[in-house]
Design a protein around this motif. Structure first.
Motif, PDB file in Angstrom:
ATOM      1  N   LEU A 109       0.835  -1.211   0.000  1.00  0.00           N
ATOM      2  CA  LEU A 109       0.000   0.000   0.000  1.00  0.00           C
ATOM      3  C   LEU A 109       0.868   1.257   0.000  1.00  0.00           C
ATOM      4  O   LEU A 109       0.522   2.257  -0.640  1.00  0.00           O
ATOM      5  N   LEU A 110       1.996   1.198   0.730  1.00  0.00           N
ATOM      6  CA  LEU A 110       2.917   2.333   0.717  1.00  0.00           C
ATOM      7  C   LEU A 110       3.499   2.519  -0.685  1.00  0.00           C
ATOM      8  O   LEU A 110       3.608   3.652  -1.185  1.00  0.00           O
ATOM      9  N   SER A 111       3.853   1.412  -1.339  1.00  0.00           N
ATOM     10  CA  SER A 111       4.418   1.487  -2.689  1.00  0.00           C
ATOM     11  C   SER A 111       3.414   2.109  -3.650  1.00  0.00           C
ATOM     12  O   SER A 111       3.789   2.922  -4.510  1.00  0.00           O
ATOM     13  N   LYS A 112       2.143   1.738  -3.492  1.00  0.00           N
ATOM     14  CA  LYS A 112       1.120   2.339  -4.347  1.00  0.00           C
ATOM     15  C   LYS A 112       1.039   3.842  -4.097  1.00  0.00           C
ATOM     16  O   LYS A 112       0.958   4.640  -5.045  1.00  0.00           O
ATOM     17  N   LYS A 113       1.092   4.226  -2.833  1.00  0.00           N
ATOM     18  CA  LYS A 113       1.009   5.647  -2.486  1.00  0.00           C
ATOM     19  C   LYS A 113       2.179   6.424  -3.099  1.00  0.00           C
ATOM     20  O   LYS A 113       2.002   7.521  -3.634  1.00  0.00           O
ATOM     21  N   LEU A 114       3.371   5.827  -3.025  1.00  0.00           N
ATOM     22  CA  LEU A 114       4.552   6.494  -3.581  1.00  0.00           C
ATOM     23  C   LEU A 114       4.458   6.630  -5.099  1.00  0.00           C
ATOM     24  O   LEU A 114       4.951   7.592  -5.677  1.00  0.00           O
ATOM     25  N   ALA A 115       3.822   5.630  -5.749  1.00  0.00           N
ATOM     26  CA  ALA A 115       3.748   5.626  -7.208  1.00  0.00           C
ATOM     27  C   ALA A 115       2.573   6.437  -7.738  1.00  0.00           C
ATOM     28  O   ALA A 115       2.474   6.657  -8.946  1.00  0.00           O
ATOM     29  N   THR A 116       1.686   6.873  -6.850  1.00  0.00           N
ATOM     30  CA  THR A 116       0.496   7.596  -7.300  1.00  0.00           C
ATOM     31  C   THR A 116       0.811   9.069  -7.522  1.00  0.00           C
ATOM     32  O   THR A 116       1.335   9.752  -6.637  1.00  0.00           O
ATOM     33  N   ILE A 117       0.495   9.552  -8.699  1.00  0.00           N
ATOM     34  CA  ILE A 117       0.692  10.967  -9.010  1.00  0.00           C
ATOM     35  C   ILE A 117      -0.378  11.791  -8.305  1.00  0.00           C
ATOM     36  O   ILE A 117      -1.574  11.462  -8.345  1.00  0.00           O
ATOM     37  N   ASP A 118       0.034  12.858  -7.642  1.00  0.00           N
ATOM     38  CA  ASP A 118      -0.886  13.769  -6.955  1.00  0.00           C
ATOM     39  C   ASP A 118      -1.472  14.737  -7.988  1.00  0.00           C
ATOM     40  O   ASP A 118      -0.767  15.574  -8.534  1.00  0.00           O
ATOM     41  N   ARG A 119      -2.762  14.589  -8.245  1.00  0.00           N
ATOM     42  CA  ARG A 119      -3.404  15.447  -9.247  1.00  0.00           C
ATOM     43  C   ARG A 119      -4.008  16.705  -8.634  1.00  0.00           C
ATOM     44  O   ARG A 119      -4.768  17.423  -9.280  1.00  0.00           O
ATOM     45  N   GLY A 120      -3.653  16.961  -7.374  1.00  0.00           N
ATOM     46  CA  GLY A 120      -4.142  18.170  -6.724  1.00  0.00           C
ATOM     47  C   GLY A 120      -3.013  19.058  -6.242  1.00  0.00           C
ATOM     48  O   GLY A 120      -3.139  19.730  -5.207  1.00  0.00           O
ATOM     49  N   ALA A 121      -1.898  19.060  -6.987  1.00  0.00           N
ATOM     50  CA  ALA A 121      -0.750  19.896  -6.612  1.00  0.00           C
ATOM     51  C   ALA A 121      -1.114  21.369  -6.747  1.00  0.00           C
ATOM     52  O   ALA A 121      -1.959  21.740  -7.563  1.00  0.00           O
TER      53      ALA A 121
END
Length: 877
Positions: A239-251
């Motif tokens: 789950l941490l790996s997914k979080k790290l790989a997820t692009i933040d679309r609310g920058a």
């Protein structure tokens, strides 16, 4: 105004890194590294040309720490720091983007991916199509019906396009599942751990069956037993790996796609930046893109502008004005158009304040224009300014005309000022020294060239003076232009029948060697096939494998030379290769280049190519005829005098580079050895091996010779050990012994490299410069090359200066004495002449005198003079 249809957004950091690692080390003549900036810009131009976007932005990381590091301190921890050569190129890239009118976006604590994701999200909300260009597959999660992602392949030369269908085809997941996919498989490049033991196929199957990662963990009891325990143990890590790989679309990106409309480049700013960075091919690319309408839209700026010239098309009245202006001004700039076969077709001349265009093929005025042009060019009282005057001399020779009063050849002057630049074309020279871009076609282009020549005549001589190269230019390089032109036109007589006989002889020998190779191999095979040869050597004959390539076994020359003692087939293969190249490139190739009109070969001497100042030649390249093997030396038998009763005379400097080393280093032992006329290699052998001179063996002398010349070329212990097949330790002992005997040489080398680092360049005895940006590279291999070049260039360049100076003086004296002898070739340290037999005593002494006294050194220059019925058969005279 309707919104543009396509929004283009690029990942600046990943693309800059890709460009940096894809291209060889590039730098300006002053040492500024530019490979990443150049590669990024060429890729950007390509994408803009293909996408034709209405809105553009480039996003960059800002700082190394992001919100992801707060979740996982080891995120990207194993990545090396930004290379020293790359770091200063980011400001260059941003400066180029500013000149392109392309927005640069970056936010503290966020990666470029996050800014891209945010912008793409906003674009989709507005119904806009987007294209993302990146070197990072993380961006594939952004792919949608409205968003395509282009990912770099093979450095930056190719881009792979991803649509939703392509993502599913390639990875087995939907784009929206890409962070889940990374959560399972991880990403070593970003140090994202994933789940150990779960690879791409398993991850795709799991996500196809269960959807999101969270759903997979909520239904672990339904998961295949092979993966259940791994997932249970590494749930938090996944789950941490997914979080790290997820692009933040609310920058917190302040810009909106609507704000990023692209008006096109500011061409004048862009040309100024490209000029400073020496991106000449990109400058030409811009000019090709600009039509008349665009040029009107972007008026010339003060820094770099399109060179527009008012000119007169010369009819009878204008021809009279032209003659008057030339004689009044005393100087004329001349640009010619035509071909060596047809001669001059048109000319443009600038004199005083006027520029004239002469069409020599015009039915009504061509004959008069031709007469005026040739009359002016032969008027010694009028100084001539040309670019590549040697080519002009060739054109004029087609009409039986000459050129007198050459005062400046801008190509040669520009070459001296910057000898390592890739091109000395007038367009490049005008851009570098006048900050103007010349038009490329039509009458106006030729007129603009003549005008630019006159302006360069006011600039280049002063730059030569400031660089202390006036003597080198006016006494050596400029007069050499005419010398080389006459040598090229005279050509070298070639014995066609002998070449045909030698070709047949070599073919028989090649076939005989091939037959012996097949016998030893136990089968016939294609000797030119790397794959088949590799099979025979390494699988059938079981020879030790030395090197492999992507396609199989390496069979290059270095591998075969290493294997030469392993099996008798290997020396035969090496000999076969040498003879095949000798036959095709030199024997048959030489015969094909014999001019049917003259019966001679007319090589082209290149005066402005090598960085050291040496001449090179092509079509044919007469400086690369192999002379280490007897068959190669025998090719010289084909070079004969132009008429019966003449002889070929060859005059060769003896050990000129070592004599220059003695002079430049001031080493007393080396100077005294040359003054006493000792065999320098035997003397060095005696010193290095610690034996009396009379006890030096042939092998000792051979090794000392390798040390002597190796020192000139900045050789390392590794290089010397490889060349004479000894251990590195032994090679280093030889080098240490050499420096102990010749401490002045060691001090000279250290001093030369230190001064080169301080100044950025090295100089010859006559002040020829070579800039060495390699000395400032962060790459150790590149930097070592720069150090070796710093040692060798002053020596090799001084040798080039000396033989050129001798050529100019000999050529002048032959003419002044009214001798029929002609200088026909220059090959490294050797001059070749075609001499009537009755002139031989006078020419021999004249040549020896001017070669040995071309420049006064601390040691004598000595020349060996030989003569004979062919170049091969010359003997001491």
């Amino acid at each position: 105004m309707p919104l543009p249809l396509v929004f283009l957004v690029l990942d600046g950091n990943s693309l800059a890194h890709r460009a940096f690692h894809a291209l060889p080390h590039l730098a300006t003549s002053q040492g500024l590294a530019t490979s990443a900036a150049y590669g990024f810009t060429t890729m950007l131009f390509k994408v803009l040309r293909e996408i034709r976007p209405g809105m553009v932005a480039v996003c960059f990381d800002r700082g190394r720490a992001t919100f992801r590091h707060e979740h996982y301190s080891a995120y990207k921890a194993h990545r090396p720091g930004t290379p020293e050569d790359l770091r200063p190129q980011f400001p260059l890239i941003k400066e180029i983007l500013g000149a392109m009118n392309i927005a640069v976006l970056e936010e503290e604590g966020y990666e470029a991916d996050d800014l891209i994701g945010t912008l793409v999200q906003r674009a989709e909300e507005q119904g806009l199509s987007s294209v993302v260009v990146t070197g990072d597959q993380d961006a594939l999660q952004l792919v949608s019906p409205l968003t395509r992602v282009l990912v770099t392949r093979r450095g930056i030369s190719e881009l792979e396009e991803f649509t939703p269908e392509r993502v599913r085809e390639r990875f087995g997941v939907d784009p929206a599942q890409f962070p889940d996919y990374k959560g399972l498989v991880g990403d070593p490049s970003d140090n994202i751990p994933g789940v150990p033991g779960i690879g791409p196929k398993a991850a795709a199957k799991l996500l196809k069956d269960f959807g999101r990662l969270e759903d997979l963990f909520s239904r672990l009891d339904e998961v295949d037993a092979r993966y259940r325990e791994k997932l249970r143990q590494h749930r938090e890590q996944a789950l941490l790996s997914k979080k790290l790989a997820t692009i933040d679309r609310g920058a917190p990106v302040k810009a909106d796609p609507r704000d990023l409309r692209w008006p096109g480049p500011d061409y004048n700013r862009l040309l100024e930046v490209f000029s400073r960075l020496e991106f000449k091919s990109l400058i030409r690319s811009i000019r090709q893109q600009l039509g008349e309408e665009e040029e009107a839209t972007h008026p010339p700026a003060a820094e770099v502008k399109t060179h527009r010239v008012e000119y007169r098309r010369a009819g009878p009245a204008e021809l009279t004005l032209l003659q008057e202006e030339c004689r009044r001004a005393g100087r004329v700039a001349v640009a010619l158009a035509g071909s060596r076969r047809e001669g001059v077709a048109a000319a443009a001349l600038k004199a005083g304040g006027s520029t004239y265009y002469l069409d020599l093929d015009d039915p009504s005025s061509g004959a008069a224009a031709r007469e005026v042009l040739f009359s002016l060019l032969q008027d010694r009282s009028i100084e001539k300014v040309l670019h590549d005057a040697k080519s002009a001399l060739w054109l004029l020779s087609r009409h039986g005309q000459a050129l007198e009063g050459l005062a400046l050849d801008t190509m040669v002057a520009a070459y001296l000022l910057n000898p390592t630049t890739a091109s000395q074309d007038l367009a490049d020279v005008a851009l570098e020294h006048l900050r103007v871009v010349l038009p490329s076609r039509g009458e106006e282009a030729l007129a603009a060239r003549a005008d630019a020549l006159m302006r360069l005549a006011d600039v280049l001589p002063e730059k030569l003076r400031l660089a202390e190269m006036e003597r080198l230019y006016y006494e050596v390089e400029l007069p050499l232009v005419g010398v080389l032109a006459e040598m090229e036109m005279a050509g070298v007589a070639v014995d066609r029948e002998y070449l045909a006989e030698m070709s047949c002889e070599l073919e028989d020998k090649i076939q005989a060697i091939a037959g012996e190779v097949y016998r030893l191999a136990g089968e016939q095979f294609n000797l030119n096939s790397t794959r088949q040869l590799g099979y025979v050597l390494f699988e059938k004959l079981k020879l030790p494998v030395k090197k492999k390539t992507k396609t199989g076994y390496s069979t290059d020359a270095s591998v075969l030379e290493e294997l030469a003692g392993e099996h008798p087939i290997v020396p035969l293969i090496l000999e076969h290769r040498q003879l095949v190249k000798l036959k095709s490139t030199y024997v048959d190739g030489l015969a094909a280049l014999i001019d049917p009109e003259t019966g001679r070969v007319h090589t082209t001497f290149h005066q402005t190519v090598t960085a050291t100042g040496r001449l090179s030649s092509s079509d044919p390249n007469l400086q690369n005829i192999p002379v280490r093997m007897e068959e190669g030396r025998r090719i010289r038998r084909a070079f004969i005098p132009r008429r019966p009763g003449n002889l070929i005379l060859a005059a060769d400097y003896s050990q000129i580079e070592l004599r220059i080393l003695a002079h430049m280093s001031g080493d007393e032992n080396l100077i005294n050895a040359f003054r006493r006329g000792e065999d320098i290699h035997a003397r060095t052998a005696a010193e290095v091996f610690g034996v009396p001179l009379e006890e030096v063996t042939r092998e000792m002398r051979s090794r000392a010779k390798a040390v002597n010349f190796g020192i000139v070329y900045g050789i390392s212990d590794f290089g010397l050990a490889r060349d004479i097949r000894i251990s590195r330790q032994e090679a280093q002992q030889y080098i240490n012994s050499y420096f102990a005997r010749y401490p002045g040489v060691k001090a000279f080398i250290e001093r030369t490299v230190a001064e080169a680092r301080e100044k950025g360049y090295v100089t010859t005895i006559l002040k020829r410069r070579r800039y060495l940006p390699e000395l400032f590279s962060a790459n150790r291999t590149v930097r070592s090359f720069g150090e070796r070049t710093a040692i060798n260039t002053p020596i090799q360049g001084s040798a080039a200066d000396i033989i050129k100076l001798a050529m100019v003086r000999i050529h002048r004296e032959l003419k002044e004495r009214g001798l029929a002898a002609r200088m026909i070739l220059q090959v490294h340290d050797e001059l070749i002449f075609d001499v009537p037999q009755e002139e031989l005593p006078r020419v021999k002494e004249l040549v020896r005198e001017h070669m040995e006294n071309a420049l006064e050194l601390a040691v004598p220059l000595t020349v060996e003079v030989k003569a004979g019925p062919s170049w091969y058969e010359v003997r001491p005279v």
